[in-house]
Design a protein around this motif. Structure first.
Motif, mmCIF file in Angstrom:
data_model
loop_
_atom_site.group_PDB
_atom_site.id
_atom_site.type_symbol
_atom_site.label_atom_id
_atom_site.label_comp_id
_atom_site.label_asym_id
_atom_site.label_seq_id
_atom_site.Cartn_x
_atom_site.Cartn_y
_atom_site.Cartn_z
ATOM 1 N N ILE A 40 16.205 6.052 -4.054
ATOM 2 C CA ILE A 40 15.636 5.879 -2.523
ATOM 3 C C ILE A 40 14.150 5.910 -2.687
ATOM 4 O O ILE A 40 13.400 4.945 -2.132
ATOM 5 C CB ILE A 40 16.156 6.971 -1.524
ATOM 6 N N GLY A 41 13.644 6.805 -3.151
ATOM 7 C CA GLY A 41 12.159 6.917 -3.553
ATOM 8 C C GLY A 41 11.323 5.883 -4.259
ATOM 9 O O GLY A 41 10.433 5.181 -4.094
ATOM 10 N N GLY A 42 12.333 5.383 -5.381
ATOM 11 C CA GLY A 42 11.652 4.252 -6.165
ATOM 12 C C GLY A 42 11.723 3.082 -5.423
ATOM 13 O O GLY A 42 10.822 2.312 -5.536
ATOM 14 N N SER A 43 12.788 2.912 -4.616
ATOM 15 C CA SER A 43 12.941 1.692 -3.830
ATOM 16 C C SER A 43 11.762 1.463 -2.770
ATOM 17 O O SER A 43 11.201 0.378 -2.498
ATOM 18 C CB SER A 43 14.319 1.665 -3.357
ATOM 19 N N LEU A 44 11.641 2.599 -2.096
ATOM 20 C CA LEU A 44 10.495 2.717 -0.932
ATOM 21 C C LEU A 44 9.191 2.449 -1.741
ATOM 22 O O LEU A 44 8.314 1.592 -1.308
ATOM 23 C CB LEU A 44 10.508 3.973 -0.366
ATOM 24 N N LEU A 45 8.753 3.106 -2.869
ATOM 25 C CA LEU A 45 7.789 2.722 -3.580
ATOM 26 C C LEU A 45 7.525 1.217 -3.907
ATOM 27 O O LEU A 45 6.266 0.743 -3.825
ATOM 28 C CB LEU A 45 7.602 3.600 -4.908
ATOM 29 N N GLY A 46 8.395 0.783 -4.430
ATOM 30 C CA GLY A 46 8.633 -0.622 -4.643
ATOM 31 C C GLY A 46 8.062 -1.478 -3.714
ATOM 32 O O GLY A 46 7.353 -2.463 -3.727
ATOM 33 N N CYS A 47 8.859 -1.151 -2.493
ATOM 34 C CA CYS A 47 8.494 -2.040 -1.235
ATOM 35 C C CYS A 47 7.059 -1.876 -0.750
ATOM 36 O O CYS A 47 6.566 -2.808 -0.482
ATOM 37 C CB CYS A 47 9.587 -1.644 -0.184
ATOM 38 N N THR A 71 4.995 -3.810 -3.176
ATOM 39 C CA THR A 71 5.457 -5.378 -3.427
ATOM 40 C C THR A 71 4.890 -6.147 -2.041
ATOM 41 O O THR A 71 4.164 -7.072 -2.015
ATOM 42 C CB THR A 71 6.597 -5.683 -3.371
ATOM 43 N N PHE A 72 5.032 -5.322 -0.809
ATOM 44 C CA PHE A 72 4.678 -5.960 0.429
ATOM 45 C C PHE A 72 3.481 -5.433 1.271
ATOM 46 O O PHE A 72 3.072 -5.664 2.352
ATOM 47 C CB PHE A 72 6.093 -5.880 1.593
ATOM 48 N N GLU A 84 1.997 0.119 4.763
ATOM 49 C CA GLU A 84 1.051 0.901 5.013
ATOM 50 C C GLU A 84 0.880 2.139 4.077
ATOM 51 O O GLU A 84 1.904 2.633 3.493
ATOM 52 C CB GLU A 84 1.437 1.821 6.334
ATOM 53 N N LYS A 85 -0.376 2.756 3.799
ATOM 54 C CA LYS A 85 -0.469 3.657 2.766
ATOM 55 C C LYS A 85 0.021 4.770 2.953
ATOM 56 O O LYS A 85 0.603 5.607 1.934
ATOM 57 C CB LYS A 85 -1.999 3.786 2.540
ATOM 58 N N GLU A 86 0.435 5.234 4.105
ATOM 59 C CA GLU A 86 1.080 6.549 4.522
ATOM 60 C C GLU A 86 2.552 6.652 3.941
ATOM 61 O O GLU A 86 2.943 7.531 3.475
ATOM 62 C CB GLU A 86 1.329 6.855 5.927
ATOM 63 N N LEU A 87 3.200 5.472 3.612
ATOM 64 C CA LEU A 87 4.430 5.570 3.222
ATOM 65 C C LEU A 87 4.417 5.818 1.465
ATOM 66 O O LEU A 87 5.486 6.208 0.997
ATOM 67 C CB LEU A 87 5.054 4.069 3.611
ATOM 68 N N TYR A 88 3.441 5.714 0.774
ATOM 69 C CA TYR A 88 3.018 6.452 -0.399
ATOM 70 C C TYR A 88 3.643 7.847 -0.542
ATOM 71 O O TYR A 88 4.132 8.363 -1.408
ATOM 72 C CB TYR A 88 1.905 6.381 -0.985
ATOM 73 N N LEU A 89 2.933 8.499 0.613
ATOM 74 C CA LEU A 89 3.494 10.013 0.628
ATOM 75 C C LEU A 89 4.898 10.143 0.786
ATOM 76 O O LEU A 89 5.486 11.047 -0.176
ATOM 77 C CB LEU A 89 2.786 10.514 1.779
#
Length: 497
Positions: A244-251, A254-255, A258-263
């Motif tokens: 889940i974390g890797g997929s979110l980081l990839g998205c 890639t796209f 927003e930078k907050e999603l890195y957290l």
């Protein structure tokens, strides 16, 4: 043979909880003024949530560690009091430094250190009530803490306003400079924090480990310690959270989301790594260290604690939304400005300080009422009712247009705040063994910190994409979250350790 802890007198409970008066000076000054300091030093409204992430992240790391260490500490100052002392020293120092921060990154760094120091002091205070009071008095003890939190925060939240209106200290300054009223408020608060914590250190007795073993069912505790540890499938959890974390980081990469999603991605991946390490230690039979014990306790916590975790999650999501967005919501929605150098903005920011003082004042009154409510409708009923009052209060910000009337919602927020600070801890401390009071209180903090980190990750994104970047709707979202917390209270089944 198990012995019952004796009832403590009113003044013994008073002295034991008095340090929370000082701790709340630190928290209230932080909550009411740090967003203002960040904006003054150049931060935009979009940046505020991510800058605030230091506060909950330090709690996530520090509190279980301090809880574990304090459970195993005994010296001249006792079990919990050494942590009171060192945390208070560093917090006081940070309160003197914060309003003199020359740049935004220094202010963010000081916030990180200050919140870590407050957590070093605060976590053992929660455990101390569980250590020193029997089950019948714990609700009273935590309500007493809520009373001091309310009283301390009333004064601390209003300090900038008081400096301006009572002592004629300026509440405006040149661009990029912190107003003198804020600086003097932080200096005064630092002194009060240290004095109050020292009062508890000097006036409170702690039970020794031997005495606590007699109060706890020593035989049952020994059986728990000797019982073989359960085998936990850490690999499965690590795989799920890693994907889940890797997929979110990839998205996000890639796209260009927003930078907050890195957290959020980082949190998921970090939890995956933690489980991988715990799995390796388990496979190698290295299960006696502090790291493994804390992680093991996370996965084997009592059922009551699991159910309370859901309530805490929604409650603290609401509180964090309120703390980081009330200043920008009130100044923009009720005062019609987003310019931190304008008189209207600073008047609005000062009024937010008064509002925060008001809800803490009502919380002090609520702390007196809550034990009566508990006797009438029980722990769950009282907590659920207070959370509903908080929900109504936050949502009402959208419908009250006159800023002078915003003190009215503070009544509901005050009752919710006092309840959140007392009743979940009363239910929790009655369901966990005393020899692990500190570590379980620290783990319980996860469910305070995680929703705050989630709020820092997604609230800005939600406001930008769904509400045209109007911070008033962050308060409405917080109200809905309070309602979800109230519903979750109904699922709790309390047990005794």
């Amino acid at each position: 043979m198990q012995q019952q802890k004796p009832n403590l007198s009113f003044w013994q409970i008073w002295n034991m909880c008095f340090g929370f008066l000082g701790i709340q000076f630190g928290f209230a000054l932080q909550n009411g003024n740090v967003s203002r300091i960040f904006q003054t030093l150049g931060a935009s409204v979009h940046d505020i949530p991510i800058l605030w992430v230091a506060a909950p992240l330090t709690g996530l790391i520090v509190q279980p560690i301090i809880g574990y260490w304090s459970d195993k500490t005994w010296g001249k100052l006792g079990r919990r009091r050494p942590f009171f002392l060192y945390g208070a020293l560093f917090t006081t120092l940070c309160l003197f430094i914060m309003p003199n921060s020359p740049t935004l990154w220094i202010a963010a760094g000081v916030l990180w250190i200050m919140d870590a120091s407050i957590n070093v002091t605060m976590e053992p205070f929660r455990a101390l009530v569980g250590d020193n009071l029997n089950e019948k008095q714990r609700a009273t003890g935590y309500s007493m803490q809520s009373f001091f939190i309310g009283v301390g925060a009333v004064v601390a939240s209003a300090l900038p306003w008081m400096m301006t209106n009572w002592f004629d200290v300026s509440n405006t300054a040149a661009a990029g400079e912190i107003p003198e009223s804020v600086k003097y408020a932080f200096y005064f608060g630092g002194g009060i924090l240290f004095i109050a914590v020292m009062w508890t250190i000097l006036k409170t007795k702690e039970y020794s480990p031997h005495e606590l073993a007699q109060f706890d069912n020593a035989h049952a505790a020994d059986l728990r310690e000797r019982a073989p540890l359960k085998t936990i499938n850490f690999a499965k959890g690590a795989l799920i959270f890693g994907i889940i974390g890797g997929s979110l980081l990839g998205c996000v990469m890639t796209f260009t989301l927003e930078k907050e999603l890195y957290l959020l991605a980082g949190l998921l991946l970090s939890f995956a790594v933690v489980q991988l390490v715990a799995g390796v230690l388990q496979n190698n039979q290295q299960v006696t260290g502090g790291f493994y014990e804390v992680i093991y306790d996370v996965f084997t916590m009592p059922n009551t604690m699991r159910q309370l975790a859901v309530v805490q999650f929604f409650s603290w999501f609401s509180l964090f939304a309120m703390w980081i967005y009330t200043t920008s919501a009130v100044t923009s929605f009720h005062y019609g400005t987003t310019d931190p150098t304008s008189q209207a903005y600073n008047n609005g920011a000062d009024w937010v300080g008064i509002l925060f003082a008001a809800y803490n004042g009502f919380a002090a009154l609520a702390a007196i009422c809550i034990p009566v409510m508990v006797k009438r409708i029980g722990l769950k009923g009282a907590h659920g009712l207070n959370l509903v009052l908080g929900a109504i209060a936050l949502i009402s910000f959208l419908f009250i247009t006159d800023p002078a009337l915003l003190w009215l919602p503070m009544v509901g927020i005050g009752f919710a705040w006092a309840s959140i600070l007392s009743l979940p801890y009363a239910m929790l401390s009655n369901s966990i063994p005393s020899h692990k009071m500190g570590v379980f209180m620290g783990i319980f903090n996860f469910f305070i910190v995680i929703p705050q980190l989630l709020a820092a990750s997604i609230l800005g994104l939600i406001l930008r994409h769904l509400f045209e970047n109007q911070p008033i709707y962050a308060l409405v979202i917080g109200g809905v979250s309070f309602l979800l917390a109230a519903v979750s209270v109904l699922r709790i089944k309390t047990t005794t350790a």
